[in-house]
Write a protein that holds these residues in place. Structure first.
Motif, short mmCIF file in Angstrom:
data_model
loop_
_atom_site.label_atom_id
_atom_site.label_comp_id
_atom_site.label_asym_id
_atom_site.label_seq_id
_atom_site.Cartn_x
_atom_site.Cartn_y
_atom_site.Cartn_z
N ALA A 26 46.43 37.06 32.71
CA ALA A 26 45.71 37.06 33.99
C ALA A 26 45.63 35.64 34.54
O ALA A 26 44.58 35.03 34.65
CB ALA A 26 44.31 37.63 33.80
N TYR A 27 46.80 35.12 34.92
CA TYR A 27 46.84 33.80 35.55
C TYR A 27 46.03 33.87 36.85
O TYR A 27 46.03 34.89 37.54
CB TYR A 27 48.27 33.41 35.90
N PRO A 28 45.34 32.78 37.22
CA PRO A 28 44.56 32.81 38.46
C PRO A 28 45.39 33.22 39.68
O PRO A 28 44.92 33.99 40.52
CB PRO A 28 44.05 31.37 38.60
N GLY A 29 46.61 32.75 39.80
CA GLY A 29 47.47 33.12 40.92
C GLY A 29 47.81 34.59 40.94
O GLY A 29 47.98 35.19 42.00
N VAL A 30 47.91 35.20 39.76
CA VAL A 30 48.19 36.63 39.67
C VAL A 30 46.97 37.43 40.12
O VAL A 30 47.09 38.37 40.90
CB VAL A 30 48.58 37.02 38.22
N LEU A 31 45.81 37.03 39.64
CA LEU A 31 44.57 37.74 40.01
C LEU A 31 44.35 37.74 41.52
O LEU A 31 43.87 38.72 42.08
CB LEU A 31 43.37 37.11 39.30
N GLU A 32 44.70 36.63 42.17
CA GLU A 32 44.52 36.53 43.62
C GLU A 32 45.42 37.49 44.39
O GLU A 32 45.07 37.93 45.48
CB GLU A 32 44.83 35.10 44.09
N ARG A 33 46.57 37.85 43.82
CA ARG A 33 47.56 38.66 44.54
C ARG A 33 47.44 40.16 44.27
O ARG A 33 48.08 40.96 44.95
CB ARG A 33 48.96 38.20 44.19
N LEU A 34 46.64 40.56 43.29
CA LEU A 34 46.55 41.97 42.94
C LEU A 34 45.32 42.63 43.55
O LEU A 34 44.24 42.05 43.56
CB LEU A 34 46.51 42.14 41.42
N ASP A 35 45.49 43.85 44.03
CA ASP A 35 44.36 44.62 44.56
C ASP A 35 43.63 45.38 43.47
O ASP A 35 42.43 45.51 43.49
CB ASP A 35 44.85 45.63 45.60
N SER A 36 44.39 45.87 42.51
CA SER A 36 43.82 46.71 41.46
C SER A 36 44.32 46.21 40.11
O SER A 36 45.52 46.13 39.89
CB SER A 36 44.24 48.17 41.66
N ILE A 37 43.38 45.84 39.24
CA ILE A 37 43.77 45.38 37.91
C ILE A 37 42.93 46.07 36.85
O ILE A 37 41.86 46.60 37.14
CB ILE A 37 43.60 43.85 37.76
N ALA A 38 43.44 46.08 35.64
CA ALA A 38 42.69 46.57 34.49
C ALA A 38 42.82 45.51 33.41
O ALA A 38 43.91 45.22 32.94
CB ALA A 38 43.26 47.89 33.99
N ILE A 39 41.70 44.88 33.03
CA ILE A 39 41.73 43.89 31.96
C ILE A 39 41.77 44.66 30.65
O ILE A 39 40.90 45.46 30.35
CB ILE A 39 40.52 42.96 32.04
N VAL A 40 42.81 44.41 29.86
CA VAL A 40 43.03 45.12 28.61
C VAL A 40 42.38 44.37 27.46
O VAL A 40 41.81 44.97 26.57
CB VAL A 40 44.55 45.29 28.36
N VAL A 41 42.48 43.04 27.47
CA VAL A 41 41.92 42.21 26.41
C VAL A 41 41.26 41.00 27.03
O VAL A 41 41.82 40.37 27.93
CB VAL A 41 43.03 41.73 25.43
N ALA A 42 40.06 40.66 26.56
CA ALA A 42 39.38 39.44 26.98
C ALA A 42 39.08 38.62 25.74
O ALA A 42 38.44 39.10 24.81
CB ALA A 42 38.08 39.78 27.71
N ILE A 43 39.59 37.39 25.70
CA ILE A 43 39.37 36.50 24.55
C ILE A 43 38.65 35.27 25.08
O ILE A 43 39.22 34.47 25.82
CB ILE A 43 40.72 36.10 23.90
N ASP A 44 37.38 35.11 24.70
CA ASP A 44 36.58 34.03 25.24
C ASP A 44 36.65 32.74 24.43
O ASP A 44 36.31 31.68 24.93
CB ASP A 44 35.13 34.47 25.38
N ASP A 45 37.07 32.81 23.18
CA ASP A 45 37.07 31.60 22.34
C ASP A 45 38.47 31.10 22.01
O ASP A 45 38.71 30.49 20.99
CB ASP A 45 36.29 31.86 21.05
N LEU A 46 39.40 31.36 22.89
CA LEU A 46 40.78 30.92 22.69
C LEU A 46 40.89 29.41 22.90
O LEU A 46 40.26 28.86 23.80
CB LEU A 46 41.70 31.64 23.69
N PHE A 47 41.68 28.75 22.06
CA PHE A 47 41.88 27.31 22.22
C PHE A 47 42.38 27.03 23.62
O PHE A 47 43.33 27.64 24.09
CB PHE A 47 42.91 26.82 21.19
N GLY A 48 41.75 26.13 24.32
CA GLY A 48 42.14 25.79 25.68
C GLY A 48 41.38 26.56 26.73
O GLY A 48 41.56 26.37 27.92
#
Length: 71
Positions: free
Chosen positions: A43-65
């Motif tokens: 889910a690159y920021p540029g990708v999120l801006e261009r999509l109307d409908s998305i489904a987040i499959v995995v969210a990782i909050d403690d990833l390095f970086g």
């Protein structure tokens, strides 16, 4: 048959080389043959801006970086 493509590039959303073209064309070609093909893309920021409908499959909050989201 069900196929999951995991890729870092997908035309026309993210393209730096030929991988984006293959990631776009191959799932479509398989779909025309009756294969259920889905694509998993970060889910690159540029990708999120261009999509109307998305489904987040995995969210990782403690990833390095920083946090990561996979669409």
């Amino acid at each position: 048959m069900r196929v999951l493509f995991v890729t870092s590039e997908l035309f026309p959303l993210v393209k730096t080389g030929g991988l984006a073209d293959v990631s776009h064309a191959l799932p479509r070609a398989l779909g025309a043959l009756g294969v259920e093909a889905k694509v998993l893309l970060p889910a690159y920021p540029g990708v999120l801006e261009r999509l109307d409908s998305i489904a987040i499959v995995v969210a990782i909050d403690d990833l390095f970086g920083g946090p990561a989201r996979l669409l």
